[in-house]
Scaffold this motif. Structure first.
Motif, PDB file in Angstrom:
ATOM      1  N   ASP A 284       0.825  -1.207   0.000  1.00 35.14           N
ATOM      2  CA  ASP A 284       0.000   0.000   0.000  1.00 35.14           C
ATOM      3  C   ASP A 284       0.859   1.257   0.000  1.00 35.14           C
ATOM      4  N   GLU A 285       1.934   1.252   0.778  1.00 33.60           N
ATOM      5  CA  GLU A 285       2.823   2.419   0.814  1.00 33.60           C
ATOM      6  C   GLU A 285       3.512   2.629  -0.528  1.00 33.60           C
ATOM      7  N   VAL A 286       3.914   1.542  -1.159  1.00 31.84           N
ATOM      8  CA  VAL A 286       4.572   1.659  -2.460  1.00 31.84           C
ATOM      9  C   VAL A 286       3.589   2.162  -3.504  1.00 31.84           C
ATOM     10  N   ALA A 287       2.362   1.676  -3.477  1.00 34.03           N
ATOM     11  CA  ALA A 287       1.350   2.160  -4.420  1.00 34.03           C
ATOM     12  C   ALA A 287       1.119   3.651  -4.244  1.00 34.03           C
ATOM     13  N   ALA A 288       1.007   4.094  -3.000  1.00 35.91           N
ATOM     14  CA  ALA A 288       0.788   5.514  -2.733  1.00 35.91           C
ATOM     15  C   ALA A 288       1.997   6.343  -3.151  1.00 35.91           C
ATOM     16  N   GLY A 289       3.197   5.827  -2.860  1.00 34.44           N
ATOM     17  CA  GLY A 289       4.407   6.556  -3.206  1.00 34.44           C
ATOM     18  C   GLY A 289       4.606   6.686  -4.707  1.00 34.44           C
ATOM     19  N   LEU A 290       4.353   5.616  -5.436  1.00 40.78           N
ATOM     20  CA  LEU A 290       4.470   5.673  -6.888  1.00 40.78           C
ATOM     21  C   LEU A 290       3.423   6.603  -7.491  1.00 40.78           C
ATOM     22  N   ALA A 291       2.211   6.534  -6.974  1.00 45.00           N
ATOM     23  CA  ALA A 291       1.147   7.406  -7.482  1.00 45.00           C
ATOM     24  C   ALA A 291       1.502   8.874  -7.270  1.00 45.00           C
ATOM     25  N   ALA A 292       2.063   9.202  -6.110  1.00 38.73           N
ATOM     26  CA  ALA A 292       2.440  10.589  -5.832  1.00 38.73           C
ATOM     27  C   ALA A 292       3.586  11.032  -6.748  1.00 38.73           C
ATOM     28  N   PHE A 293       4.546  10.145  -6.971  1.00 38.35           N
ATOM     29  CA  PHE A 293       5.682  10.463  -7.842  1.00 38.35           C
ATOM     30  C   PHE A 293       5.205  10.728  -9.270  1.00 38.35           C
ATOM     31  N   VAL A 294       4.320   9.877  -9.766  1.00 42.89           N
ATOM     32  CA  VAL A 294       3.802  10.036 -11.130  1.00 42.89           C
ATOM     33  C   VAL A 294       2.960  11.304 -11.235  1.00 42.89           C
ATOM     34  N   ALA A 295       2.135  11.577 -10.239  1.00 44.57           N
ATOM     35  CA  ALA A 295       1.294  12.770 -10.275  1.00 44.57           C
ATOM     36  C   ALA A 295       2.126  14.042 -10.283  1.00 44.57           C
ATOM     37  N   ARG A 296       3.244  14.027  -9.574  1.00 39.03           N
ATOM     38  CA  ARG A 296       4.070  15.236  -9.492  1.00 39.03           C
ATOM     39  C   ARG A 296       4.900  15.450 -10.753  1.00 39.03           C
TER      40      ARG A 296
END
Length: 328
Positions: A284-296
């Protein structure tokens, strides 16, 4: 889902061998192919006991021969160490053996220390020739003209996608000018990532090779069943960076329980800056972290890397990471 790919340095761990490192890379490539990863890239480094991918083109051929669909390539070939003709011949050969599956990423750094760079570049004029060498290499992949004195055989007329790699603004601008895809080494040198991406996208000139900009960002991803286990696995990469900066590169070390007591505050600060593009944790943390990286940053593709000591844990990390990326 955003395309995700694998960057592998063929790590040689303490207590292991180069042969085992190659077997592990092949096993990881097969897993990556089954999972759905887009590419499997290997990087050229020299005089590094913990990195076995020095003969990059040879290892690419080995991986490509044992897989069937995943793209296999160099991330990258350090062009100043080679003549453009030899690189064109090597990758023309690979692409003829594995049509539609070979990528060629080019960098302008030596991928080693100064003494080894001198040993590699016996007839080398300087890194300033990189733009000219890239254009010479691209020309060798074009169909040969009547009476052309020097041809890449194999290579001439062979389709080999060429990428430029970089950790600064130089290669971003060159990739834009030549109309080539661009991969930024944010997994170890993130400082100029945003500026390089902006320059590449704003200055991009369409070419016969690429109609619109395509940017890949490197990111460290270490995933495990628990946050605590993932953070412990990540200490392998943290130690490797510190050892390199101490001038003591060696085999890839096992993880440790207390990284805080192992490094100095200055070393910690330097490593955290170099590895700022990292997502470490459970699924879950990796999914959230990747999503934030891609969004930014809005990359067109992610290049995941993970320097994990235990091979089974490394394979599992890439499995969890792919599942996390699929949620984006």
């Amino acid at each position: 889902m955003i395309p995700v790919s694998v960057l592998d340095l063929a790590p040689v761990t303490e207590g292991s061998t180069v042969g085992q490192a190659f077997a592990n890379s092949l096993d990881l490539a097969r897993h990556a192919e089954r999972l759905g990863y887009t590419r499997y890239w290997l990087a050229e480094h020299h005089n590094m006991p913990g990195i076995a991918s020095a003969a990059t083109a040879v290892l690419i051929g080995h991986i490509a021969s044992a897989t069937t669909s995943i793209r296999v390539g160099a991330g990258g070939i350090m062009l100043p160490n080679h003549s453009p003709l030899q690189v064109a011949e090597q990758f023309g050969t690979l692409a003829s053996l594995h049509p539609g599956r070979i990528d060629l990423g080019l960098g302008r750094a030596p991928g080693t220390d100064q003494a080894t760079a001198r040993a590699l570049r016996r007839y080398f004029d300087g890194a300033d020739t990189f733009p000219r060498d890239v254009q010479e290499l691209l020309a060798y992949f074009e169909p040969a003209l009547p009476g052309q004195a020097v041809q890449a055989v194999p290579g001439a007329g062979v389709e080999v996608p060429v990428w430029l790699l970089g950790s600064s603004l130089f290669s971003a601008q060159l990739a834009a000018r030549l109309g080539l895809p661009f991969a930024f080494a944010s997994h170890f040198a993130p400082d100029q990532m945003d500026e390089a991406l902006a320059l590449y996208r704003s200055q991009f000139q369409p070419s016969a090779r690429l109609a619109a900009p395509h940017a890949v960002l490197g990111i460290n991803v270490v995933a495990a069943e628990t946050r605590e286990r993932a953070r412990r696995l990540f200490t392998t990469q943290q130690q490797s960076f510190v050892r390199l900066r101490r001038g003591m590169p060696g085999l890839i070390p096992p993880p440790i329980d207390d990284i805080e007591s192992w490094w100095s505050p200055q070393e910690k600060s330097g490593v955290e800056r170099a590895l700022a593009c990292a997502v470490v944790g459970d699924a879950d943390e990796v999914a959230a972290g990747l999503a934030a990286f891609v969004a930014r940053h809005r990359p067109d593709e992610l290049m995941l890397t993970a320097n994990i000591f235990d091979h089974a844990a490394r394979v599992r990390s890439f499995e969890l990471a792919y599942g996390a990326a699929s949620r984006i």
